[in-house]
Design a protein around this motif. Structure first.
Motif, mmCIF file in Angstrom:
data_model
loop_
_atom_site.group_PDB
_atom_site.id
_atom_site.type_symbol
_atom_site.label_atom_id
_atom_site.label_comp_id
_atom_site.label_asym_id
_atom_site.label_seq_id
_atom_site.Cartn_x
_atom_site.Cartn_y
_atom_site.Cartn_z
ATOM 1 N N ILE A 130 0.845 -1.221 -0.048
ATOM 2 C CA ILE A 130 0.103 0.071 0.048
ATOM 3 C C ILE A 130 0.891 1.220 0.025
ATOM 4 O O ILE A 130 0.479 2.210 -0.727
ATOM 5 N N ILE A 131 1.910 1.086 0.821
ATOM 6 C CA ILE A 131 2.856 2.398 0.663
ATOM 7 C C ILE A 131 3.360 2.640 -0.565
ATOM 8 O O ILE A 131 3.600 3.694 -1.045
ATOM 9 N N SER A 132 3.816 1.495 -1.120
ATOM 10 C CA SER A 132 4.332 1.476 -2.398
ATOM 11 C C SER A 132 3.508 2.127 -3.424
ATOM 12 O O SER A 132 3.995 2.985 -4.308
ATOM 13 N N ALA A 133 2.228 2.014 -3.338
ATOM 14 C CA ALA A 133 1.352 2.241 -4.226
ATOM 15 C C ALA A 133 1.033 3.917 -3.872
ATOM 16 O O ALA A 133 0.795 4.860 -4.572
ATOM 17 N N LEU A 134 1.304 4.347 -2.501
ATOM 18 C CA LEU A 134 1.182 5.609 -1.994
ATOM 19 C C LEU A 134 2.182 6.657 -2.846
ATOM 20 O O LEU A 134 1.828 7.744 -3.000
ATOM 21 N N PHE A 135 3.346 6.128 -3.024
ATOM 22 C CA PHE A 135 4.423 6.993 -3.680
ATOM 23 C C PHE A 135 4.082 7.480 -5.123
ATOM 24 O O PHE A 135 3.929 8.714 -5.137
ATOM 25 N N VAL A 136 3.227 6.673 -5.614
ATOM 26 C CA VAL A 136 2.699 7.182 -6.906
ATOM 27 C C VAL A 136 1.405 8.062 -6.918
ATOM 28 O O VAL A 136 1.389 8.989 -7.405
ATOM 29 N N HIS A 137 0.758 7.641 -5.732
ATOM 30 C CA HIS A 137 -0.496 8.485 -5.627
ATOM 31 C C HIS A 137 -0.017 9.961 -5.235
ATOM 32 O O HIS A 137 -0.645 10.831 -5.500
ATOM 33 N N LEU A 138 0.950 10.304 -4.211
ATOM 34 C CA LEU A 138 1.474 11.312 -3.876
ATOM 35 C C LEU A 138 1.817 12.101 -4.957
ATOM 36 O O LEU A 138 1.790 13.493 -5.310
ATOM 37 N N PHE A 139 2.411 11.584 -5.902
ATOM 38 C CA PHE A 139 2.879 12.517 -7.146
ATOM 39 C C PHE A 139 1.804 12.779 -7.895
ATOM 40 O O PHE A 139 1.823 13.836 -8.438
ATOM 41 N N PHE A 140 0.760 11.982 -8.224
ATOM 42 C CA PHE A 140 -0.538 12.428 -8.873
ATOM 43 C C PHE A 140 -1.294 13.588 -8.084
ATOM 44 O O PHE A 140 -1.908 14.271 -8.595
ATOM 45 N N VAL A 141 -1.249 13.519 -6.547
ATOM 46 C CA VAL A 141 -1.674 14.443 -6.069
ATOM 47 C C VAL A 141 -0.993 15.801 -6.424
ATOM 48 O O VAL A 141 -1.844 17.121 -6.437
ATOM 49 N N ALA A 142 0.322 15.827 -6.237
ATOM 50 C CA ALA A 142 0.784 16.939 -6.622
ATOM 51 C C ALA A 142 0.691 17.534 -8.057
ATOM 52 O O ALA A 142 0.681 18.575 -8.551
ATOM 53 N N PHE A 143 0.549 16.340 -9.230
ATOM 54 C CA PHE A 143 0.391 16.860 -10.418
ATOM 55 C C PHE A 143 -1.067 17.325 -10.548
ATOM 56 O O PHE A 143 -1.232 18.346 -11.234
ATOM 57 N N ALA A 144 -2.132 17.052 -9.688
ATOM 58 C CA ALA A 144 -3.596 17.629 -9.813
ATOM 59 C C ALA A 144 -3.149 18.955 -9.178
ATOM 60 O O ALA A 144 -3.934 19.956 -9.696
ATOM 61 N N ILE A 145 -2.461 19.273 -8.136
ATOM 62 C CA ILE A 145 -2.306 20.658 -7.540
ATOM 63 C C ILE A 145 -1.856 21.442 -8.474
ATOM 64 O O ILE A 145 -2.308 22.637 -8.888
ATOM 65 N N LEU A 146 -0.874 21.087 -9.396
ATOM 66 C CA LEU A 146 -0.193 21.816 -10.487
ATOM 67 C C LEU A 146 -1.177 21.997 -11.656
ATOM 68 O O LEU A 146 -1.275 23.261 -12.044
ATOM 69 N N LEU A 147 -2.044 21.078 -11.765
ATOM 70 C CA LEU A 147 -3.019 21.277 -13.001
ATOM 71 C C LEU A 147 -3.840 22.301 -12.390
ATOM 72 O O LEU A 147 -4.340 22.909 -13.736
ATOM 73 N N PHE A 148 -4.386 22.182 -11.350
ATOM 74 C CA PHE A 148 -5.528 23.050 -10.973
ATOM 75 C C PHE A 148 -4.853 24.504 -10.946
ATOM 76 O O PHE A 148 -5.558 25.547 -11.199
#
Length: 322
Positions: free
Chosen positions: A172-190
């Motif tokens: 789950i933590i391994s998947a979380l690394f990718v998720h945090l990247f996409f959260v940052a990506f979403a913030i940048l996109l917004f």
């Protein structure tokens, strides 16, 4: 006073306060009959969870304790799992980000270009879509990885001294690394669409924590059962394919008659997806959705309790089955 009595006392006070808060909470704009029904159901389920907590205290508490005691090892193995997942490929961990991005582009093209879906209110469709897909990507990857953790790390399961309870959370933590990247990506996109991050945006991390705990409890159930019933992995894949459409990700609840909203709100992922959109788009606090928040945490706690009990009961047979 021993630690067990003290812990049970603290939990008892917390449950009592939560019950009182649920009872006294009132929404004058809502239907009072429905409000009363929600209060009764919430309190009953909460008290059932409390009963099982008392009954299975030893089996439940040992799991969080083991996770905390092995936190450094968990972090080390999670990083190793993330790095080795794409070892041998030319682009390496880059592939972890390619598939979700391609999926977003495909859905955007199909719905906005192909089906000509318009903006959702004042929000561009692509932003609305991204806010819903990001938590789903994390959930599906974490659930799939966590479910197969015992099978993938079967050589560790057979080691007597190894705490196998840490294996699902590693995935789950391994998947979380990718998720945090996409959260940052979403913030940048917004931000590119002139929707700068604010205090509401920080709620994304609260909803990430919610999803993390929920999927962890779920994985303790699935990773225990899949050892004895290998077909469960395929069943989960099918459920995830259905789930992405049963969750309001590519569509919104207002599109349906209001009488059906209750059914879809039973899905805990609805709370998470709506939460991400509340943080990024609608700018509302999670405590403003009192019953949705209470329901989600009741279901999550029940899932974690059940997962802890199942895992504790079945883990002694894992080595024999692998």
């Amino acid at each position: 006073m021993n630690k067990k009595v003290k812990t049970i006392g603290i939990v008892s006070i917390f449950i009592f306060v939560l019950n009182v808060y649920i009872i006294v909470h009132n929404n004058p704009l809502a239907d009072q009959t429905q409000e009363l029904l929600k209060k009764i159901v919430s309190c009953v389920i909460l008290d059932i969870i409390y009963f099982f907590f008392i009954k299975y205290y030893d089996k439940m508490v040992i799991l969080p304790v083991e996770l905390y005691q092995n936190r450094k090892l968990i972090w080390k193995l999670a990083r190793s799992d993330f790095k080795t997942r794409y070892a041998g490929s030319y682009l390496g961990i880059f592939w972890a980000f390619v598939q979700p991005i391609v999926t977003i582009v495909v859905y955007w093209f199909v719905f906005q270009i192909g089906l000509r879906s318009g903006d959702v209110g004042d929000t561009p469709f692509v932003l609305w879509l991204v806010a819903g897909l990001i938590p789903w990507f994390f959930f599906s990857e974490a659930l799939g990885g966590g479910t197969g953790a015992m099978l993938e790390y079967n050589y560790l399961v057979k080691k007597v001294v190894f705490k196998i309870s840490i294996l699902p959370i590693i995935k789950i933590i391994s998947a979380l690394f990718v998720h945090l990247f996409f959260v940052a990506f979403a913030i940048l996109l917004f931000a590119c669409y002139r929707s700068e991050p604010d205090l509401y945006t920080l709620q994304v991390f609260y909803y990430t924590f919610c999803l993390f705990v929920f999927v962890l409890g779920l994985c303790y159930i699935t990773c225990s059962v899949v050892v004895f019933f290998r077909d469960l992995s395929q069943i989960i894949s099918i459920i995830l394919q259905i789930g992405i459409w049963a969750t309001p990700i590519m569509w919104s609840l207002p599109m349906l008659p209001e009488k059906y909203h209750f059914i879809f709100k039973l899905n805990p992922l609805t709370y998470i997806v709506d939460g991400y959109r509340m943080a990024f788009i609608y700018k509302a606090w999670f405590w403003e959705r009192f019953y949705s928040t209470a329901y989600f945490w009741i279901v999550t706690l029940a899932t974690f309790v059940f997962g802890a009990v199942i895992f504790k009961r079945l883990k002694i047979h894992f080595a024999d089955m692998l």
